[in-house]
Design an enzyme around this catalytic site. Sequence first.
Site, PDB file in Angstrom:
ATOM      1  N   GLU A 166       0.832  -1.211   0.000  1.00 24.02           N
ATOM      2  CA  GLU A 166       0.000   0.000   0.000  1.00 24.02           C
ATOM      3  C   GLU A 166       0.866   1.259   0.000  1.00 24.02           C
ATOM      4  O   GLU A 166       1.262   1.741   1.059  1.00 24.02           O
ATOM      5  CB  GLU A 166      -0.931   0.006   1.218  1.00 24.02           C
ATOM      6  CG  GLU A 166      -1.841   1.235   1.247  1.00 24.02           C
ATOM      7  CD  GLU A 166      -2.795   1.278   2.432  1.00 24.02           C
ATOM      8  OE1 GLU A 166      -2.697   0.399   3.321  1.00 24.02           O
ATOM      9  OE2 GLU A 166      -3.628   2.184   2.478  1.00 24.02           O
ATOM     10  N   LYS A 187      -2.565  -1.957  -3.143  1.00 21.35           N
ATOM     11  CA  LYS A 187      -3.615  -1.127  -2.528  1.00 21.35           C
ATOM     12  C   LYS A 187      -3.213   0.340  -2.658  1.00 21.35           C
ATOM     13  O   LYS A 187      -2.444   0.857  -1.852  1.00 21.35           O
ATOM     14  CB  LYS A 187      -3.787  -1.508  -1.059  1.00 21.35           C
ATOM     15  CG  LYS A 187      -4.751  -0.611  -0.296  1.00 21.35           C
ATOM     16  CD  LYS A 187      -5.217  -1.234   1.000  1.00 21.35           C
ATOM     17  CE  LYS A 187      -6.081  -0.268   1.780  1.00 21.35           C
ATOM     18  NZ  LYS A 187      -6.801  -0.914   2.873  1.00 21.35           N
TER      19      LYS A 187
HETATM   20  P1  13P Z   1      -9.408   4.046   4.219  1.00 19.14           P
HETATM   21  O1  13P Z   1     -10.264   3.375   3.196  1.00 19.14           O
HETATM   22  O2  13P Z   1     -10.195   4.666   5.352  1.00 19.14           O
HETATM   23  O3  13P Z   1      -8.411   4.978   3.607  1.00 19.14           O
HETATM   24  O4  13P Z   1      -8.590   2.915   4.936  1.00 19.14           O
HETATM   25  C1  13P Z   1      -7.974   1.968   4.163  1.00 19.14           C
HETATM   26  C2  13P Z   1      -6.714   1.580   4.794  1.00 19.14           C
HETATM   27  O5  13P Z   1      -6.540   0.449   5.160  1.00 19.14           O
HETATM   28  C3  13P Z   1      -5.657   2.599   4.949  1.00 19.14           C
HETATM   29  O6  13P Z   1      -4.460   1.975   5.297  1.00 19.14           O
END
Ligand code: 13P
Length: 343
Positions: free
Chosen positions: A179, A221
């Site tokens: 991510e 992500k």
């Molecule tokens: P949000 O969808 O609230 O951004 O959270 C996703 C997430 O896991 C951020 O690390």
Amino acid sequence: MDLDKLASTAEALVAEGKGILAADESDSTIKKRFDKVGIESTEKNRQAYREMLFTTEGAEEFISGVILFDETIRQSTSDGTPFPKALEERGIIAGIKVDKGAKALANAPGETVTEGLDGLRERLDEYREIGARFAKWRATIIIEPEGDLPSEYAIWANAHALARYAALCQEAGLVPIVEPEVLMDGSHTIADSFGATSRTLHALYTELRDQRIQLEGTLLKPNMVLSGYDGPEQASHDEVAESTLRCFRRHVPAAVPGIVFLSGGQTDEDATANLNAINARGDQPWRLSFSYGRALQASALQVWAADTDEVAAGQRAFYHRAKLNSAARSGLYAPDMETAGVA
Ligand code: 13P
């Protein structure tokens, strides 16, 4: 490493019509969310809230996996079933956030690097033992055009750490969700977001290749490419879809089975409408799904907080949001579905 197993877990997480619930808020983040709705952040309340979400009847039609936090993966439902087992019983895969948060990056004022690599191999083994099948590590990249941010230094330091994490996950038999979140706050333009996201994805996939990651057993992500929330002009859902797909087609190899977006502070409706516009553009090399935290939970949390004994009301709100995002996976969401069928 059993790549077939990793790849089949990754594929199951982006199965048709399904996405991931991110319920891995750290203690300080869940406290912020609870404060807003007047709930005290005690261990008991955190357990009760997560149990409400995880036991929602039928959620498994739309939810393939749930990302848990260290405390949550060790908690149980009120009948004593550990959360990972309760999820598995309904066909939902348990995952775990393993990073230790974004910390100030030395020699880079205003920028961060995510920590948590020390001891990670041992922690992953333990998490696998208690039921996790995938993991998440979040890096944050800030856009600040006036300050020339993000710097190449911050982008590459974070990409390097993401790849080291991914390698350890695959060794432990866990699918790494990588991510690299280019933050969507600020007054930057969609073109700034496109540039920063391109540079970030380029660095990430270079590091993942250099560190010998098998991309078939990973998921990405990311943020969507959009205008900063405080920007004077807001790109339409169609423009967001076009820029996001163009950026990803340039940088994300086709071997990656799926891209699961974060919501990152978009409204519930925008997060769903943007995902819908992205999927409405037809088949792409990867599945395009969601891994939302706030955009799946905000309405459920609000309803639950109003009367924590009325578990079913919170569950209805969660189910509804999950269903709309499921529709957005195939471009079949329409705004009038927001009010249809919610009790
Ligand atoms: P949000 O969808 O609230 O951004 O959270 C996703 C997430 O896991 C951020 O690390």
